[in-house]
Design a protein around this motif. Sequence first.
Motif, PDB file in Angstrom:
ATOM      1  N   ASP A  58     -26.675  32.591  -0.158  1.00  0.00           N
ATOM      2  CA  ASP A  58     -26.707  33.233   1.162  1.00  0.00           C
ATOM      3  C   ASP A  58     -25.313  33.388   1.767  1.00  0.00           C
ATOM      4  O   ASP A  58     -25.188  33.898   2.890  1.00  0.00           O
ATOM      5  CB  ASP A  58     -27.578  32.421   2.117  1.00  0.00           C
ATOM      6  N   GLY A  59     -24.276  32.917   1.053  1.00  0.00           N
ATOM      7  CA  GLY A  59     -22.912  33.107   1.519  1.00  0.00           C
ATOM      8  C   GLY A  59     -22.353  31.965   2.346  1.00  0.00           C
ATOM      9  O   GLY A  59     -21.285  32.110   2.955  1.00  0.00           O
ATOM     10  N   ALA A  60     -23.042  30.837   2.378  1.00  0.00           N
ATOM     11  CA  ALA A  60     -22.554  29.700   3.158  1.00  0.00           C
ATOM     12  C   ALA A  60     -21.368  29.049   2.453  1.00  0.00           C
ATOM     13  O   ALA A  60     -21.360  28.913   1.222  1.00  0.00           O
ATOM     14  CB  ALA A  60     -23.666  28.672   3.355  1.00  0.00           C
ATOM     15  N   SER A  61     -20.370  28.660   3.219  1.00  0.00           N
ATOM     16  CA  SER A  61     -19.214  27.964   2.658  1.00  0.00           C
ATOM     17  C   SER A  61     -19.582  26.529   2.331  1.00  0.00           C
ATOM     18  O   SER A  61     -20.602  26.006   2.801  1.00  0.00           O
ATOM     19  CB  SER A  61     -18.049  28.003   3.638  1.00  0.00           C
ATOM     20  N   TRP A 102     -22.097  20.405   6.344  1.00  0.00           N
ATOM     21  CA  TRP A 102     -22.420  20.116   7.736  1.00  0.00           C
ATOM     22  C   TRP A 102     -23.900  20.370   8.051  1.00  0.00           C
ATOM     23  O   TRP A 102     -24.519  19.588   8.767  1.00  0.00           O
ATOM     24  CB  TRP A 102     -21.528  20.967   8.645  1.00  0.00           C
ATOM     25  N   ARG A 103     -24.444  21.460   7.510  1.00  0.00           N
ATOM     26  CA  ARG A 103     -25.790  21.872   7.893  1.00  0.00           C
ATOM     27  C   ARG A 103     -26.885  21.314   6.986  1.00  0.00           C
ATOM     28  O   ARG A 103     -28.037  21.217   7.403  1.00  0.00           O
ATOM     29  CB  ARG A 103     -25.884  23.402   7.874  1.00  0.00           C
ATOM     30  N   LEU A 129     -31.329  23.430  -2.983  1.00  0.00           N
ATOM     31  CA  LEU A 129     -30.977  23.724  -1.599  1.00  0.00           C
ATOM     32  C   LEU A 129     -29.540  24.218  -1.496  1.00  0.00           C
ATOM     33  O   LEU A 129     -29.245  25.174  -0.768  1.00  0.00           O
ATOM     34  CB  LEU A 129     -31.173  22.474  -0.733  1.00  0.00           C
ATOM     35  N   ILE A 130     -28.644  23.567  -2.220  1.00  0.00           N
ATOM     36  CA  ILE A 130     -27.241  23.943  -2.166  1.00  0.00           C
ATOM     37  C   ILE A 130     -27.024  25.303  -2.814  1.00  0.00           C
ATOM     38  O   ILE A 130     -26.283  26.153  -2.288  1.00  0.00           O
ATOM     39  CB  ILE A 130     -26.386  22.858  -2.849  1.00  0.00           C
ATOM     40  N   GLU A 131     -27.681  25.541  -3.949  1.00  0.00           N
ATOM     41  CA  GLU A 131     -27.541  26.824  -4.625  1.00  0.00           C
ATOM     42  C   GLU A 131     -28.068  27.959  -3.756  1.00  0.00           C
ATOM     43  O   GLU A 131     -27.481  29.055  -3.705  1.00  0.00           O
ATOM     44  CB  GLU A 131     -28.282  26.796  -5.961  1.00  0.00           C
ATOM     45  N   ALA A 132     -29.180  27.715  -3.069  1.00  0.00           N
ATOM     46  CA  ALA A 132     -29.725  28.750  -2.188  1.00  0.00           C
ATOM     47  C   ALA A 132     -28.768  29.047  -1.038  1.00  0.00           C
ATOM     48  O   ALA A 132     -28.579  30.212  -0.656  1.00  0.00           O
ATOM     49  CB  ALA A 132     -31.080  28.305  -1.645  1.00  0.00           C
TER      50      ALA A 132
END
Length: 293
Positions: free
Chosen positions: A193-196, A202-203, A186-189
């Motif tokens: 996708d460019g999430a910080s 947080w999400r 989940l974190i790698e995906a």
Amino acid sequence: MVDLELERIRRRKRVNTLIERTLVYALLIVIAIISIYPFLWTLSTSFTTSGGIFEFPPSLFPHDPGLRNYREVFSLVPVARQILNSLIICFFGVAGSVILCALCAYPLAKMNFPGRNFIFYAILATLVLPNEAGLIVNYVTTVKLGLLRPEAGVVGQFAAIILPALPSTVGLFLMRQAYLAVPLELIEAARMDGASELRIWWRIMLPLTMPTIAAFSILQFVAFWNTFLWPIIILRDRELYPLAAGLLDLAGAFATNTRAVSAGTVIAIIPIVIVFLLFQRYFMRGLEGAVKG
């Protein structure tokens, strides 16, 4: 013959299982009685208005029951103001501690950097130190921050109580274990996708670890609600005492009204019992998830 022998074996196993469970439950009941007895004695003493309270064998039924001890507590101690002080301390203390531990646990669980495990185990090693070991350091730090100056006012004194208690080794451990149970995919995906990292925390991390956050919040609420020694040391204004510290006024220098102290103790315990009963399900789920993680 074979069927009869198998039936005997099954019956023997059922009997052995029944005996084992009976012994285990009997032991647990004895432990529960021993554990709950002091609370029952305190509750009985709080309603006792006459007669001895230290008699032998001790009685769990109050003599001449009444509410005189509770009225005495409210007349000797500003209970309403101290409950408000405790609620303020608990609200900001729990919120700050949860945010701090949740943030600090994320890199220790899901980010790779040199010395990560060493830092984590070094933090865990502080559990061997008693809480009193940090009193001098916390006091000096609080003074240097200027939180006890007259111009700091009420906010400064409340901050002096809350800030030293925000870091929690137990909370850091619980949150890290909960984070470890979150799939790394989940974190790698999210990273692809460019999430910080802050957005991932947080999400993704917080929603998936809400039971552990709830359990840790209950633990911190109990800790802040029962805070006693530090407020007595740090606060100069007795009107800002939390309830646990304010009940010290019920104990005199040469004599103590044990009935009034018991009544004050019951008043202080009631919010903790209510919070635990309301959030017991989340508390157990949170601790179970943290242990599995």
